[in-house]
Enzyme design. Sequence first.
Site, PDB file in Angstrom:
ATOM      1  N   GLY A 100      33.030  58.757 108.078  1.00 48.34           N
ATOM      2  CA  GLY A 100      33.944  59.018 109.229  1.00 48.34           C
ATOM      3  C   GLY A 100      33.335  60.326 109.847  1.00 48.34           C
ATOM      4  NE  ARG A 101      34.898  65.143 106.890  1.00 54.52           N
ATOM      5  CZ  ARG A 101      35.522  65.982 106.787  1.00 54.52           C
ATOM      6  NH1 ARG A 101      35.698  67.326 107.462  1.00 54.52           N
ATOM      7  NH2 ARG A 101      36.191  66.307 105.625  1.00 54.52           N
ATOM      8  CG  ASP A 133      38.251  66.152 114.129  1.00 50.31           C
ATOM      9  OD1 ASP A 133      37.716  65.953 113.192  1.00 50.31           O
ATOM     10  OD2 ASP A 133      38.723  67.334 114.286  1.00 50.31           O
ATOM     11  N   GLY A 134      35.962  63.510 113.153  1.00 49.98           N
ATOM     12  CA  GLY A 134      34.587  63.834 112.875  1.00 49.98           C
ATOM     13  C   GLY A 134      34.245  64.984 112.884  1.00 49.98           C
ATOM     14  NE  ARG A 191      27.153  64.634 102.914  1.00 49.87           N
ATOM     15  CZ  ARG A 191      28.401  64.223 102.153  1.00 49.87           C
ATOM     16  NH1 ARG A 191      29.140  64.919 101.432  1.00 49.87           N
ATOM     17  NH2 ARG A 191      28.490  62.867 102.505  1.00 49.87           N
ATOM     18  CG  ASP A 268      36.367  56.732  99.328  1.00 50.55           C
ATOM     19  OD1 ASP A 268      37.331  56.733  98.136  1.00 50.55           O
ATOM     20  OD2 ASP A 268      36.385  57.584  99.926  1.00 50.55           O
TER      21      ASP A 268
HETATM   22  P1  AMP Z   1      37.825  61.952 101.660  1.00 48.43           P
HETATM   23  O1  AMP Z   1      38.871  61.816 100.988  1.00 48.43           O
HETATM   24  O2  AMP Z   1      37.300  63.227 102.234  1.00 48.43           O
HETATM   25  O3  AMP Z   1      36.436  61.462 100.825  1.00 48.43           O
HETATM   26  O4  AMP Z   1      37.941  61.034 103.041  1.00 48.43           O
HETATM   27  C1  AMP Z   1      38.233  59.555 103.018  1.00 48.43           C
HETATM   28  C2  AMP Z   1      37.745  59.212 104.270  1.00 48.43           C
HETATM   29  O5  AMP Z   1      38.127  60.030 105.229  1.00 48.43           O
HETATM   30  C3  AMP Z   1      36.270  58.788 104.463  1.00 48.43           C
HETATM   31  O6  AMP Z   1      36.016  57.663 105.286  1.00 48.43           O
HETATM   32  C4  AMP Z   1      35.799  60.221 105.397  1.00 48.43           C
HETATM   33  O7  AMP Z   1      34.794  59.940 106.199  1.00 48.43           O
HETATM   34  C5  AMP Z   1      37.219  60.047 106.261  1.00 48.43           C
HETATM   35  N1  AMP Z   1      37.637  61.574 106.897  1.00 48.43           N
HETATM   36  C6  AMP Z   1      37.765  62.750 106.423  1.00 48.43           C
HETATM   37  N2  AMP Z   1      38.077  63.522 107.274  1.00 48.43           N
HETATM   38  C7  AMP Z   1      37.542  63.293 108.308  1.00 48.43           C
HETATM   39  C8  AMP Z   1      37.511  63.690 109.640  1.00 48.43           C
HETATM   40  N3  AMP Z   1      37.780  65.014 110.088  1.00 48.43           N
HETATM   41  N4  AMP Z   1      36.899  63.091 110.812  1.00 48.43           N
HETATM   42  C9  AMP Z   1      36.625  61.659 110.453  1.00 48.43           C
HETATM   43  N5  AMP Z   1      36.789  60.905 109.288  1.00 48.43           N
HETATM   44  C10 AMP Z   1      37.317  61.841 108.287  1.00 48.43           C
HETATM   45 MG    MG Z   2      34.788  60.939 100.943  1.00 46.20          MG
END
Ligand code: AMP
Ligand code: MG
Length: 511
Positions: A100-101, A133-134, A191, A268
């Site tokens: 997502g980002r 917002d990515g 990264r 994930d």
């Molecule tokens: P996480 O719990 O951080 O592993 O994120 C779960 C999902 O949410 C993943 O697909 C991330 O890429 C997406 N995600 C988290 N924060 C953002 C953000 N600010 N913009 C876009 N996608 C996000």
């Molecule tokens: Mg993640």
Amino acid sequence: MNLSELKQPFIKNFPGDFSKNPMQRNTPRVLFTTTDPAVFDHPELIVFNENLSEEIGLGKWNDSDLNFITAQKLPENIITYATAYSGHQFGNWAGQLGDGRALYAGEIINKEGKKTELQWKGAGATPYSRHADGRAVLRSSVREYLMSEAMHHLGIPTTRALSLSFTGEIVVRDIMYSGNPKPEKGAVIMRTAESFLRFGHFEGISAQKEIETLAKLADFTIENYFPEVQSEGAQKYKDFFVKICDDTRQMVVEWLRVGFVHGVMNTDNMSVLGLTIDYGPFSMMDEYDLNFTPNTTDLPNRRYAFGKQAQIAQWNLWQLANALFPLINDEKFLEETLNIFGTKFWEDHDKMLSQKFGFDLILDGDEEFFLNWQGLMQEFQLDYTLFFNFLETGEEANSEKAAEISYDPSNENLLEKLQNFLSVYKNRLAKNTISEGESKELMRKNNPKFILRNYLLFECIEEIENGKKDLLRKLTHALENPYEEIYPEFSVKRPSGYDGVSGCSMLSCSS
Ligand code: AMP
Ligand code: MG
């Protein structure tokens, strides 16, 4: 940096969407979508990891490299893409998630033939941004940059961090999800990892019954990252799964050795290569507590608490087993392999713990010794790291020492119980078959003197926000040498002013 050698083998091998269409959507049957990064008007470098750049074959820094590490004005050989993956979040199937980002820049191979993938985190929205917002904020980017490097230097398999920069944008976040959104400085990190493939990549394609692509993905992963798997047919995928179980188990044992709590062990966020990945609401543990979870979203169930991480890793491996089932087709084998995970985990865990105590062998009675020790740690809220550092000195306990390592220093039983424990410990040490020097060396190698506590990250973020980098430099120096005491001021328990402070004791997923 040497960017001309960057290649994107992943997108040559798999079905993908080459439209560059950034619209957020499901992308069935494909493993990636080509995606352009956002344009940032005033990016600014905060820190660049020169050693890592040399190590992976990117070489030295040029001023024009700011464009690359902030994903601006890229050379033509770089095709940027986001991958599609799915996963189980907090125990439930969440369907398509995806990068997502995170955006891939591709792969570089160094002189020794070592492959490294490069990714920006926070470089803009992708089709997988799911109404977000990515972007990433400074706070979470500093945390990921420093903690992933700290884990690497502790000797724990992890993704790493090449750079941290301001994007120049302001990003709005509601940190505690309390209806109080605030503007924050935006940041982007670059990264690295040998591969960023997650359990979720396999789960996603398998759930869609795209078995040909699933087999292709497994073959690609084995060929590139699992040289030890040499078998063919279904046996190949069995050996692959066994190796993932082994790597995951070793990673979690290592987390427990140093007191790391990931905080969001969704499938994930699980690397197929057994790397610690996706640093969010993680924490190093200050006071020993099996129930400690740093993640506010994880309350009240504490699914991702410190002491549950092995069980959750096993649960996640079950989900991966389900995803790989069409290739393996052997329920009994998978069940046995997952049961072995549990048995081996506790064997490895006890071995790890015994080394922290400086024991060369596990003897009868050690299990009870460990249980008594856990009881002592929990009851008196002893600091996990400082406790073992104190043990290594071989000194007697006095009330001053006891207070230095406990978060409940006024407990009237503290000193007596600690002294009792030390005398039992001394008797146990005497049963070692190695010398005192060798025992001390075991302790020195297994007990870090420096851990990157959340309050230190909190202070460092504040400083960077105010344009200063002194603490950043000091922490970097300390985390690069975690088994030595470089700065005595970091070898103390969390100051009481930070108890319960958001960003120190508890963190949200907002980043
Ligand atoms: P996480 O719990 O951080 O592993 O994120 C779960 C999902 O949410 C993943 O697909 C991330 O890429 C997406 N995600 C988290 N924060 C953002 C953000 N600010 N913009 C876009 N996608 C996000
Ligand atoms: Mg993640």
